[in-house]
Write an enzyme that holds these catalytic residues in place. Structure first.
Site, PDB file in Angstrom:
ATOM      1  N   CYS A  93       0.813  -1.226   0.000  1.00 18.50           N
ATOM      2  CA  CYS A  93       0.000   0.000   0.000  1.00 18.50           C
ATOM      3  C   CYS A  93       0.842   1.269   0.000  1.00 18.50           C
ATOM      4  O   CYS A  93       0.624   2.167  -0.810  1.00 18.50           O
ATOM      5  CB  CYS A  93      -0.980  -0.009   1.168  1.00 18.50           C
ATOM      6  SG  CYS A  93      -0.239   0.072   2.808  1.00 18.50           S
ATOM      7  N   HIS A 145      -2.565   1.155   6.938  1.00 16.61           N
ATOM      8  CA  HIS A 145      -2.890   0.999   5.516  1.00 16.61           C
ATOM      9  C   HIS A 145      -3.198   2.370   4.926  1.00 16.61           C
ATOM     10  O   HIS A 145      -3.752   3.236   5.600  1.00 16.61           O
ATOM     11  CB  HIS A 145      -4.090   0.070   5.343  1.00 16.61           C
ATOM     12  CG  HIS A 145      -4.351  -0.290   3.917  1.00 16.61           C
ATOM     13  ND1 HIS A 145      -3.528  -1.116   3.181  1.00 16.61           N
ATOM     14  CD2 HIS A 145      -5.338   0.090   3.067  1.00 16.61           C
ATOM     15  CE1 HIS A 145      -3.999  -1.248   1.954  1.00 16.61           C
ATOM     16  NE2 HIS A 145      -5.096  -0.512   1.854  1.00 16.61           N
ATOM     17  N   HIS A 157      -5.905   1.533  -4.131  1.00 15.92           N
ATOM     18  CA  HIS A 157      -4.865   1.068  -3.220  1.00 15.92           C
ATOM     19  C   HIS A 157      -4.387  -0.322  -3.617  1.00 15.92           C
ATOM     20  O   HIS A 157      -4.993  -0.991  -4.449  1.00 15.92           O
ATOM     21  CB  HIS A 157      -5.396   1.050  -1.780  1.00 15.92           C
ATOM     22  CG  HIS A 157      -6.502   0.055  -1.542  1.00 15.92           C
ATOM     23  ND1 HIS A 157      -6.574  -0.704  -0.412  1.00 15.92           N
ATOM     24  CD2 HIS A 157      -7.571  -0.316  -2.288  1.00 15.92           C
ATOM     25  CE1 HIS A 157      -7.636  -1.491  -0.451  1.00 15.92           C
ATOM     26  NE2 HIS A 157      -8.262  -1.269  -1.583  1.00 15.92           N
TER      27      HIS A 157
END
Length: 197
Positions: A93, A145, A157
């Site tokens: 990510c 994240h 993402h």
């Protein structure tokens, strides 16, 4: 508009078109696998009103943010890889976010999601604009994240092992429960010498 974006939009337009195979209603799109000229791309995009839609989007956000989002969309389908920093090796990510910002606007963000959150400006969710960062608690720790907001409550993402770069909706229960906040990257926020880890 870049040629790869036109091709991406053409593929999307083909996927949305009703399938016809013959007769007067047959699709006038090029056959799969055939070479597509830039004139054909322009014609199809104009017929479907896509140029007009892109211009509307570009007028509503800054050119940099728009370019960043368009560039990020070019990586849809790239596989997740822990520690990954490139399309060739795959992305995690924060590696995805870092690569997009560096390649598009020349800003070098820190490597880890929590560091990216700490080095950018906090904004309210209601103030999100395309190109802003959205953070989540997916590993029982804050800012574990990160993704890039693309507009209309969607973000792009690199989600997890076994998955690929994709667009998801912030309003789904999973992401709503884990939402940690939003951040905006300002020129003065980014350390141009941030180290690669």
């Amino acid at each position: 508009m870049s040629r790869w974006l036109c091709i991406l939009l053409l593929v999307c337009a083909q996927a949305q078109a009703a399938p016809t195979t013959s007769g007067a209603g047959a699709s006038n799109l090029p056959a799969a696998g055939s070479a597509i000229s830039s004139d054909e791309i322009d014609r199809v995009l104009a017929e479907r009103g896509i140029f007009r839609r892109i211009d509307t989007v570009r007028q509503s956000v800054s050119d940099k943010a728009s370019d960043l989002v368009v560039h990020a969309m070019g990586f849809l389908g790239v596989p997740y890889r822990r520690g990954g920093n490139t399309a060739d090796t795959g992305f995690d990510c924060s590696g995805f976010v870092r690569a997009i910002y560096e390649e598009t606007v020349g800003k070098l963000l820190p490597r880890r999601a929590a560091e990216q959150a700490a080095s950018t400006d906090k904004i309210d969710r209601a103030d999100l604009k395309p190109g802003d960062l959205v953070f989540f608690n997916t590993m029982r720790r804050a800012f574990s994240h990160v993704g890039i907001y693309v507009g209309d409550n969607k973000f792009i993402h690199a989600p997890k092992p076994g998955a690929e770069v994709r667009v998801e909706d912030l309003r789904t229960a999973y992401w709503q429960r884990r939402f940690d906040g939003a951040r905006r990257v300002q020129a003065e926020d980014v350390d141009q010498t941030a180290s690669v880890r």
